[in-house]
Design an enzyme around this catalytic site. Structure first.
Site, PDB file in Angstrom:
ATOM      1  N   CYS A   1      24.527 -83.876 -19.646  1.00 21.68           N
ATOM      2  CA  CYS A   1      25.331 -83.748 -20.870  1.00 21.68           C
ATOM      3  C   CYS A   1      24.371 -83.697 -22.055  1.00 21.68           C
ATOM      4  CB  CYS A   1      26.271 -84.938 -20.998  1.00 21.68           C
ATOM      5  SG  CYS A   1      27.138 -84.974 -22.576  1.00 21.68           S
ATOM      6  N   VAL A   2      24.368 -82.556 -22.732  1.00 22.00           N
ATOM      7  CA  VAL A   2      23.525 -82.403 -23.915  1.00 22.00           C
ATOM      8  C   VAL A   2      24.447 -82.307 -25.121  1.00 22.00           C
ATOM      9  CG1 VAL A   2      21.519 -81.227 -24.865  1.00 22.00           C
ATOM     10  CG2 VAL A   2      22.041 -80.979 -22.439  1.00 22.00           C
ATOM     11  N   ILE A   3      24.228 -83.215 -26.074  1.00 25.02           N
ATOM     12  CA  ILE A   3      25.077 -83.258 -27.272  1.00 25.02           C
ATOM     13  C   ILE A   3      24.243 -82.825 -28.469  1.00 25.02           C
ATOM     14  CG2 ILE A   3      26.468 -84.730 -28.772  1.00 25.02           C
ATOM     15  CD1 ILE A   3      27.147 -86.408 -26.301  1.00 25.02           C
TER      16      ILE A   3
ATOM     17  N   THR B   1      18.544 -84.173 -18.983  1.00 22.09           N
ATOM     18  CA  THR B   1      18.943 -82.851 -18.489  1.00 22.09           C
ATOM     19  C   THR B   1      17.748 -81.925 -18.292  1.00 22.09           C
ATOM     20  OG1 THR B   1      21.133 -83.065 -19.438  1.00 22.09           O
ATOM     21  CG2 THR B   1      20.322 -80.830 -19.166  1.00 22.09           C
TER      22      THR B   1
ATOM     23  N   HIS C   1      16.313 -79.758 -30.407  1.00 25.28           N
ATOM     24  CA  HIS C   1      16.233 -80.215 -29.019  1.00 25.28           C
ATOM     25  C   HIS C   1      17.343 -79.591 -28.176  1.00 25.28           C
ATOM     26  CE1 HIS C   1      13.244 -83.515 -29.171  1.00 25.28           C
ATOM     27  NE2 HIS C   1      13.312 -83.390 -27.864  1.00 25.28           N
TER      28      HIS C   1
ATOM     29  N   ARG D   1      35.916 -83.688 -21.457  1.00 22.51           N
ATOM     30  CA  ARG D   1      35.576 -82.927 -20.247  1.00 22.51           C
ATOM     31  C   ARG D   1      35.023 -83.808 -19.130  1.00 22.51           C
ATOM     32  NH1 ARG D   1      35.542 -80.335 -24.761  1.00 22.51           N
ATOM     33  NH2 ARG D   1      36.075 -78.114 -24.847  1.00 22.51           N
TER      34      ARG D   1
ATOM     35  N   THR E   1      18.258 -81.946 -34.551  1.00 22.16           N
ATOM     36  CA  THR E   1      17.045 -81.163 -34.308  1.00 22.16           C
ATOM     37  C   THR E   1      17.360 -80.035 -33.327  1.00 22.16           C
ATOM     38  OG1 THR E   1      16.353 -82.422 -32.382  1.00 22.16           O
ATOM     39  CG2 THR E   1      15.718 -83.285 -34.544  1.00 22.16           C
TER      40      THR E   1
HETATM   41  C1  DLZ Z   1      15.258 -85.770 -25.866  1.00 21.38           C
HETATM   42  C2  DLZ Z   1      16.685 -85.526 -25.518  1.00 21.38           C
HETATM   43  C3  DLZ Z   1      17.647 -85.309 -26.525  1.00 21.38           C
HETATM   44  C4  DLZ Z   1      17.309 -85.294 -27.975  1.00 21.38           C
HETATM   45  N1  DLZ Z   1      18.934 -85.131 -26.225  1.00 21.38           N
HETATM   46  C5  DLZ Z   1      19.308 -85.122 -24.926  1.00 21.38           C
HETATM   47  C6  DLZ Z   1      20.662 -84.916 -24.580  1.00 21.38           C
HETATM   48  O1  DLZ Z   1      21.563 -84.791 -25.418  1.00 21.38           O
HETATM   49  N2  DLZ Z   1      20.970 -84.897 -23.250  1.00 21.38           N
HETATM   50  C7  DLZ Z   1      20.037 -85.070 -22.252  1.00 21.38           C
HETATM   51  O2  DLZ Z   1      20.377 -85.013 -21.076  1.00 21.38           O
HETATM   52  N3  DLZ Z   1      18.749 -85.280 -22.577  1.00 21.38           N
HETATM   53  C8  DLZ Z   1      18.369 -85.326 -23.857  1.00 21.38           C
HETATM   54  N4  DLZ Z   1      17.060 -85.534 -24.185  1.00 21.38           N
HETATM   55  C9  DLZ Z   1      16.097 -85.860 -23.095  1.00 21.38           C
HETATM   56  C10 DLZ Z   1      15.517 -84.625 -22.378  1.00 21.38           C
HETATM   57  O3  DLZ Z   1      16.475 -84.054 -21.491  1.00 21.38           O
HETATM   58  C11 DLZ Z   1      14.285 -85.045 -21.538  1.00 21.38           C
HETATM   59  O4  DLZ Z   1      14.626 -86.102 -20.690  1.00 21.38           O
HETATM   60  C12 DLZ Z   1      13.106 -85.467 -22.400  1.00 21.38           C
HETATM   61  O5  DLZ Z   1      12.798 -84.490 -23.367  1.00 21.38           O
HETATM   62  C13 DLZ Z   1      11.844 -85.732 -21.519  1.00 21.38           C
HETATM   63  O6  DLZ Z   1      11.448 -84.524 -20.865  1.00 21.38           O
END
Ligand code: DLZ
Length: 163
Positions: free
Chosen positions: A89-91, A65, A97, A136, A95
């Protein structure tokens, strides 16, 4: 919780002759691909149902993302592209992040839209767990890929009315 007003997955958009001329880009993050690919496929299905041909939909992927804003900018810089749908999708994990990625992505995508004067749609789920994301991405809260695609078309209709 999604309400009838918030859940846009049931469309009220009618097919429009403007749609025959459009070119829509979709950029999808491969991280959490079970979710994002389902959203992307639903977005493509929605656009096809609205009358867009396969060659009017340009599909690309990025690793995560965090990479969506820059890829969206590259796609929007293409004169032929009318709008970009970003899907991610960020879960939430253990941390920070989650916060950094969500903030950077949301701000980045808004900035790309303002900079390129094109709709850049934020089709990014930010959830506490996988179950919320599944709900979703074809589950009980609909599919947010459809809502993102519908939002792109609605913004382009608005732009065509105002310009
Ligand atoms: C590193 C990371 C983490 C921990 N979680 C997600 C996530 O839940 N969803 C997502 O799309 N990407 C995640 N990433 C990767 C980061 O978006 C990115 O690709 C890396 O930090 C490299 O820039």
């Amino acid at each position: 919780m999604a309400t009838a007003l918030k859940n846009l997955s049931k469309t009220d958009l009618a097919e429009n002759k403007l749609f025959k001329k459009l070119s829509i880009a979709i950029v999808t993050a491969d991280w959490n691909s079970e979710i994002t690919h389902s959203m992307r496929d639903a977005a493509i299905g929605f656009l096809r149902n609205q009358g867009l041909k396969a060659n009017q939909i340009l599909v690309q992927t990025v690793p995560g993302t965090f990479e969506l804003p820059l890829a969206a900018q590259w796609m929007a810089e293409n004169k032929k592209v009318d709008a970009v749908i970003t899907i991610g999708c960020v879960i939430q994990g253990e941390t920070r992040h989650f916060d950094f990625i969500c903030d950077a992505c949301a701000n980045g995508i808004m900035n790309v839209g303002l900079k390129t004067n094109k709709p850049i749609i934020f089709g990014v789920l930010t959830t506490q767990n996988l179950e919320q994301a599944q709900e979703r991405a074809g589950g009980k809260h609909g599919n947010k890929g459809i809502e993102a695609a519908e939002t792109a078309l609605k913004m382009l209709l608005l732009k065509s009315e105002l310009h």
